[in-house]
Design an enzyme around this catalytic site. Structure first.
Site, PDB file in Angstrom:
ATOM      1  N   PRO A 176       0.822  -1.205   0.000  1.00 33.55           N
ATOM      2  CA  PRO A 176       0.000   0.000   0.000  1.00 33.55           C
ATOM      3  C   PRO A 176       0.859   1.259   0.000  1.00 33.55           C
ATOM      4  O   PRO A 176       1.739   1.418   0.847  1.00 33.55           O
ATOM      5  CB  PRO A 176      -0.779  -0.109   1.320  1.00 33.55           C
ATOM      6  CG  PRO A 176       0.065  -0.978   2.197  1.00 33.55           C
ATOM      7  CD  PRO A 176       0.733  -1.950   1.277  1.00 33.55           C
ATOM      8  N   SER A 203      -3.908   1.389  -0.373  1.00 35.30           N
ATOM      9  CA  SER A 203      -3.789   2.228   0.825  1.00 35.30           C
ATOM     10  C   SER A 203      -5.130   2.841   1.189  1.00 35.30           C
ATOM     11  O   SER A 203      -5.905   3.237   0.326  1.00 35.30           O
ATOM     12  CB  SER A 203      -2.773   3.347   0.581  1.00 35.30           C
ATOM     13  OG  SER A 203      -2.860   4.313   1.605  1.00 35.30           O
ATOM     14  N   GLN A 237      -5.559  -1.783   2.739  1.00 37.54           N
ATOM     15  CA  GLN A 237      -4.791  -1.414   3.934  1.00 37.54           C
ATOM     16  C   GLN A 237      -5.666  -0.513   4.797  1.00 37.54           C
ATOM     17  O   GLN A 237      -6.459   0.295   4.293  1.00 37.54           O
ATOM     18  CB  GLN A 237      -3.498  -0.703   3.513  1.00 37.54           C
ATOM     19  CG  GLN A 237      -2.627  -0.256   4.680  1.00 37.54           C
ATOM     20  CD  GLN A 237      -2.877   1.187   5.055  1.00 37.54           C
ATOM     21  OE1 GLN A 237      -3.208   1.997   4.201  1.00 37.54           O
ATOM     22  NE2 GLN A 237      -2.725   1.515   6.334  1.00 37.54           N
ATOM     23  N   TYR A 264      -5.940   2.066   8.273  1.00 40.70           N
ATOM     24  CA  TYR A 264      -5.456   2.793   9.456  1.00 40.70           C
ATOM     25  C   TYR A 264      -6.609   2.854  10.435  1.00 40.70           C
ATOM     26  O   TYR A 264      -7.745   3.139  10.038  1.00 40.70           O
ATOM     27  CB  TYR A 264      -5.003   4.217   9.075  1.00 40.70           C
ATOM     28  CG  TYR A 264      -3.631   4.278   8.442  1.00 40.70           C
ATOM     29  CD1 TYR A 264      -2.504   3.839   9.127  1.00 40.70           C
ATOM     30  CD2 TYR A 264      -3.461   4.797   7.160  1.00 40.70           C
ATOM     31  CE1 TYR A 264      -1.241   3.907   8.556  1.00 40.70           C
ATOM     32  CE2 TYR A 264      -2.200   4.869   6.581  1.00 40.70           C
ATOM     33  CZ  TYR A 264      -1.095   4.423   7.278  1.00 40.70           C
ATOM     34  OH  TYR A 264       0.150   4.498   6.710  1.00 40.70           O
ATOM     35  N   THR A 279      -2.336  -1.442   9.543  1.00 37.92           N
ATOM     36  CA  THR A 279      -0.967  -0.969   9.735  1.00 37.92           C
ATOM     37  C   THR A 279      -0.764  -0.596  11.198  1.00 37.92           C
ATOM     38  O   THR A 279      -1.528   0.185  11.755  1.00 37.92           O
ATOM     39  CB  THR A 279      -0.683   0.225   8.810  1.00 37.92           C
ATOM     40  OG1 THR A 279      -0.812  -0.231   7.463  1.00 37.92           O
ATOM     41  CG2 THR A 279       0.709   0.786   9.015  1.00 37.92           C
ATOM     42  N   LYS A 281       0.290  -5.205   9.544  1.00 37.87           N
ATOM     43  CA  LYS A 281       1.470  -4.776   8.777  1.00 37.87           C
ATOM     44  C   LYS A 281       2.312  -3.843   9.633  1.00 37.87           C
ATOM     45  O   LYS A 281       1.808  -2.848  10.152  1.00 37.87           O
ATOM     46  CB  LYS A 281       1.020  -4.027   7.520  1.00 37.87           C
ATOM     47  CG  LYS A 281       2.155  -3.348   6.760  1.00 37.87           C
ATOM     48  CD  LYS A 281       1.656  -2.745   5.466  1.00 37.87           C
ATOM     49  CE  LYS A 281       2.760  -2.078   4.689  1.00 37.87           C
ATOM     50  NZ  LYS A 281       3.134  -0.759   5.229  1.00 37.87           N
ATOM     51  N   HIS A 321       7.781   0.078   7.415  1.00 41.38           N
ATOM     52  CA  HIS A 321       7.121   1.166   6.684  1.00 41.38           C
ATOM     53  C   HIS A 321       8.103   1.828   5.699  1.00 41.38           C
ATOM     54  O   HIS A 321       8.064   3.034   5.470  1.00 41.38           O
ATOM     55  CB  HIS A 321       6.581   2.204   7.674  1.00 41.38           C
ATOM     56  CG  HIS A 321       5.259   2.811   7.278  1.00 41.38           C
ATOM     57  ND1 HIS A 321       4.076   2.506   7.906  1.00 41.38           N
ATOM     58  CD2 HIS A 321       4.939   3.709   6.318  1.00 41.38           C
ATOM     59  CE1 HIS A 321       3.092   3.214   7.361  1.00 41.38           C
ATOM     60  NE2 HIS A 321       3.590   3.938   6.378  1.00 41.38           N
ATOM     61  N   ARG A 330      10.055   4.923   6.991  1.00 39.75           N
ATOM     62  CA  ARG A 330       9.378   6.216   7.082  1.00 39.75           C
ATOM     63  C   ARG A 330       8.843   6.517   8.476  1.00 39.75           C
ATOM     64  O   ARG A 330       8.316   7.589   8.711  1.00 39.75           O
ATOM     65  CB  ARG A 330       8.202   6.263   6.088  1.00 39.75           C
ATOM     66  CG  ARG A 330       8.650   6.114   4.663  1.00 39.75           C
ATOM     67  CD  ARG A 330       7.477   5.812   3.746  1.00 39.75           C
ATOM     68  NE  ARG A 330       6.566   6.921   3.560  1.00 39.75           N
ATOM     69  CZ  ARG A 330       6.770   7.924   2.722  1.00 39.75           C
ATOM     70  NH1 ARG A 330       7.880   7.972   2.014  1.00 39.75           N
ATOM     71  NH2 ARG A 330       5.879   8.883   2.582  1.00 39.75           N
ATOM     72  N   ARG A 356      14.573  -4.894  -4.235  1.00 39.51           N
ATOM     73  CA  ARG A 356      14.852  -4.265  -5.531  1.00 39.51           C
ATOM     74  C   ARG A 356      15.313  -5.281  -6.584  1.00 39.51           C
ATOM     75  O   ARG A 356      15.483  -4.937  -7.747  1.00 39.51           O
ATOM     76  CB  ARG A 356      15.957  -3.191  -5.381  1.00 39.51           C
ATOM     77  CG  ARG A 356      15.632  -2.080  -4.391  1.00 39.51           C
ATOM     78  CD  ARG A 356      14.479  -1.204  -4.871  1.00 39.51           C
ATOM     79  NE  ARG A 356      14.197  -0.129  -3.922  1.00 39.51           N
ATOM     80  CZ  ARG A 356      13.275  -0.205  -2.946  1.00 39.51           C
ATOM     81  NH1 ARG A 356      12.558  -1.311  -2.800  1.00 39.51           N
ATOM     82  NH2 ARG A 356      13.060   0.810  -2.139  1.00 39.51           N
ATOM     83  N   ARG A 387       8.120   1.475  -3.217  1.00 39.41           N
ATOM     84  CA  ARG A 387       8.617   2.514  -4.126  1.00 39.41           C
ATOM     85  C   ARG A 387       8.876   2.028  -5.553  1.00 39.41           C
ATOM     86  O   ARG A 387       8.586   2.769  -6.504  1.00 39.41           O
ATOM     87  CB  ARG A 387       9.887   3.147  -3.551  1.00 39.41           C
ATOM     88  CG  ARG A 387       9.632   3.910  -2.246  1.00 39.41           C
ATOM     89  CD  ARG A 387      10.916   4.483  -1.680  1.00 39.41           C
ATOM     90  NE  ARG A 387      10.726   5.121  -0.387  1.00 39.41           N
ATOM     91  CZ  ARG A 387      10.759   4.490   0.781  1.00 39.41           C
ATOM     92  NH1 ARG A 387      10.976   3.187   0.813  1.00 39.41           N
ATOM     93  NH2 ARG A 387      10.591   5.152   1.907  1.00 39.41           N
TER      94      ARG A 387
HETATM   95  C1  FNR Z   1       4.176   3.921   2.091  1.00 36.08           C
HETATM   96  N1  FNR Z   1       3.801   2.871   2.922  1.00 36.08           N
HETATM   97  C2  FNR Z   1       2.506   2.812   3.397  1.00 36.08           C
HETATM   98  N2  FNR Z   1       2.121   1.799   4.205  1.00 36.08           N
HETATM   99  C3  FNR Z   1       0.855   1.724   4.667  1.00 36.08           C
HETATM  100  O1  FNR Z   1       0.540   0.797   5.394  1.00 36.08           O
HETATM  101  N3  FNR Z   1      -0.081   2.662   4.288  1.00 36.08           N
HETATM  102  C4  FNR Z   1       0.223   3.696   3.472  1.00 36.08           C
HETATM  103  O2  FNR Z   1      -0.636   4.522   3.146  1.00 36.08           O
HETATM  104  C5  FNR Z   1       1.573   3.818   3.033  1.00 36.08           C
HETATM  105  N4  FNR Z   1       1.955   4.870   2.262  1.00 36.08           N
HETATM  106  C6  FNR Z   1       3.246   4.938   1.789  1.00 36.08           C
HETATM  107  C7  FNR Z   1       3.620   6.016   1.001  1.00 36.08           C
HETATM  108  C8  FNR Z   1       4.906   6.058   0.466  1.00 36.08           C
HETATM  109  C9  FNR Z   1       5.302   7.201  -0.399  1.00 36.08           C
HETATM  110  C10 FNR Z   1       5.824   5.008   0.721  1.00 36.08           C
HETATM  111  C11 FNR Z   1       7.199   5.001   0.110  1.00 36.08           C
HETATM  112  C12 FNR Z   1       5.456   3.968   1.528  1.00 36.08           C
HETATM  113  C13 FNR Z   1       4.756   1.774   3.226  1.00 36.08           C
HETATM  114  C14 FNR Z   1       4.703   0.691   2.162  1.00 36.08           C
HETATM  115  O3  FNR Z   1       3.494  -0.024   2.244  1.00 36.08           O
HETATM  116  C15 FNR Z   1       5.844  -0.325   2.307  1.00 36.08           C
HETATM  117  O4  FNR Z   1       5.888  -0.801   3.639  1.00 36.08           O
HETATM  118  C16 FNR Z   1       7.219   0.220   1.927  1.00 36.08           C
HETATM  119  O5  FNR Z   1       7.128   1.127   0.856  1.00 36.08           O
HETATM  120  C17 FNR Z   1       8.153  -0.926   1.548  1.00 36.08           C
HETATM  121  O6  FNR Z   1       9.434  -0.492   1.301  1.00 36.08           O
HETATM  122  P1  FNR Z   1      10.020  -0.214  -0.183  1.00 36.08           P
HETATM  123  O7  FNR Z   1       9.595  -1.364  -1.070  1.00 36.08           O
HETATM  124  O8  FNR Z   1       9.439   1.096  -0.612  1.00 36.08           O
HETATM  125  O9  FNR Z   1      11.487  -0.181   0.056  1.00 36.08           O
END
Ligand code: FNR
Length: 360
Positions: free
Chosen positions: A80, A109, A130, A132, A158, A233, A257, A260, A292, A312
């Protein structure tokens, strides 16, 4: 249109960056604070080596799996990611079109920039949602019913984001949502108060923000009241995996996450084996963060994951080439996984185990 120079997931990054506002690139690509966790998610895979196999025998090799009764061609899902219209005008609609072409499951998401129903109407492959935690029970029950009616197959709560992480890079870039992009599925929900306390007060603790953060009891309530199986998650600690199992979750996603939230959290792949040891195969375990390469997928599966999710990388495919870019990213990763399996002598996913790994 996909440029011929693109031959692996990382090749999409520069194309994606060129097509985004600087502040949106900051939103998608950066991590919390000093980005220690973001960097470690990527670096951690390099610390595992793989034993190559000599002269293996293959008999109808396959990457198929069954996840919760759902059959999948290969163990890669789309994680998501919020507000995808920042990456492409068609946002999530283009993503699920690309995923559908590749038969991949997408987790949408809760902060998607299109409605859950609109997205479902474009999907040709299973969708999960997903979630919240929402404090308003009536809003929650209504949205859960909508998800069920729209055909979503699972819910993923999440659990690693009681508050946003310290997003210095987004602040520096002046990130804010442009006119016309918002979390449409949350319209009408009580808004989370995001303004931290005034000077001289306790900035977070006096803000009231944590009063609405979900608890383990809330998870138990959701498991009991959701018409869809509930995953969690963002589990990293083995004891949290146990607590989630005790509340009857359908599956666990080991994730930080994408670096983040808590900066300094370990790379997800580094705690995966410990979580799997607690879970003991009772429910499936997914992982995300830093995947990746096909060899990264193989390493995650060798450490006990049932499947992985990418975040990403498909957003960069989306930004660069829309639905075709998302499909291409999935195709590349799947192809690389097959190459990795062939070179390590794995005929099926069941052959992938810890004996393939060495610590370099
Ligand atoms: C996310 N991720 C995320 N997770 C979630 O549970 N709800 C969300 O709305 C979001 N939004 C979100 C936005 C952006 C810009 C990013 C980069 C990530 C986390 C996402 O689901 C996931 O855990 C990570 O992106 C996995 O890591 P990689 O593959 O980006 O390295």
């Amino acid at each position: 249109h996909i440029p011929a120079q693109i031959s692996c997931l990382r090749d999409y990054e520069s194309y994606a960056r060129q097509r985004m506002r600087t502040q949106d690139w900051a939103y998608f690509s950066t991590g919390a604070a000093d980005e220690l966790t973001l960097q470690d998610n990527l670096a951690s895979f390099g610390r595992w080596g793989l034993w190559p196999a000599a002269l293996s025998e293959f008999d109808q090799p396959s990457t198929r799996l069954t996840l919760h009764g759902q059959s999948m061609d290969y163990p890669i899902l789309l994680a998501p990611v919020a507000y995808q219209r920042l990456a492409h005008p068609d946002g999530e609609l283009a993503s699920v079109l690309g995923a559908g072409a590749m038969g991949a499951t997408s987790v949408i998401s809760m902060q998607a920039s299109h409605s859950f129903e609109e997205i479902a109407a474009r999907a040709h492959a299973p969708l999960w949602a997903q979630w919240y935690w929402q404090t308003d029970r009536a809003f929650t029950v209504d949205l859960l019913r909508r998800l069920e009616a729209a055909g979503y197959a699972a819910l993923m709560l999440t659990v690693d984001a009681a508050v946003n992480g310290v997003r210095n890079q987004e602040q520096r870039a002046g990130f804010s949502l442009p006119e016309g992009v918002d979390a449409v599925n949350l319209r009408g929900a009580p808004k989370q108060q995001v303004v931290l306390g005034a000077a001289g007060t306790s900035p977070l603790f006096a803000s009231g923000l944590l009063d609405t953060a979900p608890t383990w009891e809330d998870l138990a309530w959701l498991v009991q009241n959701s018409p869809l199986p509930v995953w969690v998650k963002g589990v990293m600690r083995p004891r949290d995996a146990q607590r989630a199992l005790d509340r009857g979750v359908a599956g666990i996603v080991v994730s930080n996450h994408g670096g983040r939230t808590l900066d300094g959290a370990p790379a997800s792949v580094d705690v995966l084996a410990q979580v799997c040891q607690v879970v003991q195969g009772r429910v499936p375990v997914l992982m995300d963060g830093g995947i990746r390469r096909g060899t990264d997928v193989l390493k995650a599966l060798a450490l006990g994951a049932t499947a992985v999710m990418i975040g990403r990388p498909y957003i960069y495919g989306l930004a660069a080439a829309g639905a075709a870019g998302v499909a291409h990213v999935l195709h590349i990763l799947r192809a690389e996984l097959e190459v990795a399996m062939a070179l390590t002598g794995c005929n099926t996913l069941a052959d992938i185990g810890p004996e393939l790994l060495y610590r370099s």
